[in-house]
Enzyme design. Structure first.
Site, short mmCIF file in Angstrom:
data_model
loop_
_atom_site.label_atom_id
_atom_site.label_comp_id
_atom_site.label_asym_id
_atom_site.label_seq_id
_atom_site.Cartn_x
_atom_site.Cartn_y
_atom_site.Cartn_z
N ARG A 89 7.81 3.96 -5.05
CA ARG A 89 7.90 3.02 -3.93
C ARG A 89 6.81 1.94 -4.07
O ARG A 89 7.03 0.77 -3.71
CB ARG A 89 7.78 3.76 -2.59
CG ARG A 89 8.07 2.84 -1.41
CD ARG A 89 8.15 3.59 -0.11
NE ARG A 89 6.88 4.21 0.25
CZ ARG A 89 6.71 5.01 1.31
NH1 ARG A 89 7.74 5.31 2.10
NH2 ARG A 89 5.53 5.53 1.57
N LYS B 195 6.40 -1.98 1.81
CA LYS B 195 5.24 -1.37 2.47
C LYS B 195 4.06 -2.35 2.39
O LYS B 195 3.10 -2.16 1.66
CB LYS B 195 4.91 0.00 1.86
CG LYS B 195 4.17 0.92 2.84
CD LYS B 195 4.29 2.36 2.46
CE LYS B 195 3.34 3.28 3.20
NZ LYS B 195 3.44 3.26 4.66
N GLU C 150 12.69 2.22 13.93
CA GLU C 150 11.77 3.29 13.48
C GLU C 150 10.51 3.24 14.33
O GLU C 150 10.33 2.35 15.17
CB GLU C 150 11.41 3.10 11.99
CG GLU C 150 10.68 1.81 11.70
CD GLU C 150 10.26 1.65 10.24
OE1 GLU C 150 10.20 2.64 9.50
OE2 GLU C 150 9.97 0.50 9.86
N LEU D 34 11.22 1.15 6.85
CA LEU D 34 10.64 1.64 5.60
C LEU D 34 11.41 2.90 5.19
O LEU D 34 11.66 3.78 6.02
CB LEU D 34 9.16 1.99 5.81
CG LEU D 34 8.49 2.45 4.52
CD1 LEU D 34 8.22 1.27 3.59
CD2 LEU D 34 7.19 3.20 4.80
N TYR E 54 0.81 -1.21 0.00
CA TYR E 54 0.00 0.00 0.00
C TYR E 54 0.84 1.26 0.00
O TYR E 54 2.06 1.20 0.18
CB TYR E 54 -0.95 0.00 1.20
CG TYR E 54 -0.28 0.31 2.54
CD1 TYR E 54 0.54 -0.63 3.17
CD2 TYR E 54 -0.44 1.55 3.14
CE1 TYR E 54 1.15 -0.32 4.39
CE2 TYR E 54 0.17 1.86 4.36
CZ TYR E 54 0.97 0.93 4.97
OH TYR E 54 1.58 1.22 6.16
N ARG F 52 -8.40 -20.28 -1.33
CA ARG F 52 -7.36 -20.09 -0.31
C ARG F 52 -6.26 -21.15 -0.37
O ARG F 52 -6.54 -22.34 -0.29
CB ARG F 52 -7.99 -20.08 1.09
CG ARG F 52 -6.98 -19.74 2.17
CD ARG F 52 -7.62 -19.59 3.54
NE ARG F 52 -6.62 -19.19 4.52
CZ ARG F 52 -5.79 -20.04 5.14
NH1 ARG F 52 -5.88 -21.33 4.89
NH2 ARG F 52 -4.89 -19.61 6.00
N HIS G 231 -1.78 -20.89 0.51
CA HIS G 231 -0.72 -19.93 0.80
C HIS G 231 0.10 -19.56 -0.44
O HIS G 231 0.44 -18.41 -0.65
CB HIS G 231 0.23 -20.47 1.89
CG HIS G 231 -0.38 -20.45 3.26
ND1 HIS G 231 -1.50 -21.17 3.59
CD2 HIS G 231 -0.01 -19.78 4.38
CE1 HIS G 231 -1.80 -20.95 4.85
NE2 HIS G 231 -0.92 -20.11 5.36
N1 PDD Z 1 3.19 5.15 7.46
N2 PDD Z 1 7.87 3.70 8.76
C1 PDD Z 1 6.70 3.05 8.82
C2 PDD Z 1 6.67 1.71 9.47
C3 PDD Z 1 5.55 3.61 8.26
O1 PDD Z 1 4.38 2.95 8.31
C4 PDD Z 1 5.62 4.91 7.67
C5 PDD Z 1 4.43 5.58 7.06
C6 PDD Z 1 6.86 5.56 7.65
C7 PDD Z 1 7.03 6.92 7.02
O2 PDD Z 1 6.93 6.85 5.61
P1 PDD Z 1 6.43 8.08 4.75
O3 PDD Z 1 7.26 9.25 5.12
O4 PDD Z 1 6.66 7.64 3.35
O5 PDD Z 1 4.98 8.29 5.07
C8 PDD Z 1 7.96 4.92 8.19
C9 PDD Z 1 2.01 5.60 6.76
C10 PDD Z 1 1.78 7.07 6.83
C11 PDD Z 1 0.82 4.78 7.26
O6 PDD Z 1 0.96 3.57 7.29
O7 PDD Z 1 -0.23 5.35 7.58
#
Ligand code: PDD
Length: 284
Positions: free
Chosen positions: A51, A146, A178, A202, A32, A99, A101
């Site tokens: 990305r 992501k 993070e 990320l 996403y 379904r 895996h």
């Molecule tokens: N989250 N690290 C993680 C685990 C994240 O889920 C996000 C963003 C970031 C920051 O990434 P960016 O600057 O590209 O938004 C870092 C989004 C906003 C979310 O899941 O809602």
């Protein structure tokens, strides 16, 4: 009427239905993006699109449309929903199949969905800063993707909520990685430090903009691993994300960061970030 995108079609949100055996629903088998919209314009759209392809490529989902086509659909979605200040949420799953895996063996069309939400600029957090807690990072080893699989992040954020905190700062042993949905930066003696973009975090779009504006404005910035001790002894700490922008962190595990107020380097970076938004999306 609120529009959403479902497989290339623009439809009324209540009609946007997905099968129970969609692999995103059953396995979290998809990826996403969350894209900021200011003044009806997407911020860093190209970076988010790139990305999105990278994430989907890394799990073997082929996007059914070109990036240009997806970008145009998103622009259309913003316009139809008259969105001025908010976000676009977009995801793609491997599609619907009985379904199992393993990937489906027959041709299954991936399922692309997107919708918009209003989302204000979090002004109070940006000025006052937020409280955080530390928590062990229990996620998998491909946090650069992501992915829709967010259980580790969900549990971390819930722990933050239960402790009256805005964010949980994750660490693997002594190493800070993070936030549950953000990147984390420390400032020590004027130097900005954040975790290098590898499989453990990320690669945030906001993080990349921050690093670029630091370079352009002679703020010394380093991408490297830092420890919990460095975090606790930092002069300033802040987090970054699409929705939280550049948010000062003023408390970690009940203890003040520095004097417990947002610091000068963080404020400077907030100003520079605001300028970047205005360059792309117009005056806020
Ligand atoms: N989250 N690290 C993680 C685990 C994240 O889920 C996000 C963003 C970031 C920051 O990434 P960016 O600057 O590209 O938004 C870092 C989004 C906003 C979310 O899941 O809602």
């Amino acid at each position: 009427m609120e529009y959403t995108i479902l497989n290339g079609r623009m439809i009324n949100r209540p009609s946007a239905l997905v099968d129970i055996e969609d692999r995103g629903y059953q396995f979290g088998d998809g990826v996403y993006e969350v894209i900021r919209v200011y003044n009806g314009k997407m911020f860093a759209a190209k970076e988010h699109m790139e990305r999105f392809v990278k994430s989907s490529d890394s799990i073997g989902i082929k996007l059914p449309y070109t990036l240009e086509h997806i970008t145009n659909m998103l622009k259309d979605l913003i316009e139809r929903n008259s969105l001025r200040l908010g976000i676009i949420y977009m995801q793609i799953t491997r599609g619907t199949a009985p379904r199992n895996h393993a990937f489906p063996t027959h041709d299954v069309t991936p399922c692309l969905t997107a919708y918009t939400s209003e989302y204000p600029i979090p002004k109070t957090n940006l000025t006052a800063g937020v409280k955080t807690i530390l928590t062990e990072d229990i996620r998998w080893l491909r946090c650069d993707i992501k992915s829709l699989n967010l259980l580790g992040n969900v549990l971390a954020k819930q722990k933050a909520e239960e402790n009256d905190c805005y964010e949980a700062i994750q660490h693997r042993g002594e190493e800070v990685t993070e936030g549950s949905s953000s990147n984390v930066f420390i400032v020590k003696n004027g130097t900005v430090v954040t975790h290098e973009s590898n499989h453990l975090i990320l690669k945030g779009i906001t993080k990349e903009v921050i690093l670029r504006v630091c370079i352009e404005n002679n703020i010394h910035a380093e991408e490297r691993t830092f420890s919990i001790d460095e975090l606790k002894e930092a002069d300033e700490v802040f987090l970054s994300s699409t929705t939280s922008e550049v948010t000062p962190i003023v408390v970690i595990d009940g203890k003040n960061v520095g004097d417990g107020k947002p610091g000068p380097v963080t404020k400077k970076i907030q100003d520079l970030f605001r300028k970047e938004i205005e360059k792309q999306c117009g005056k806020l």
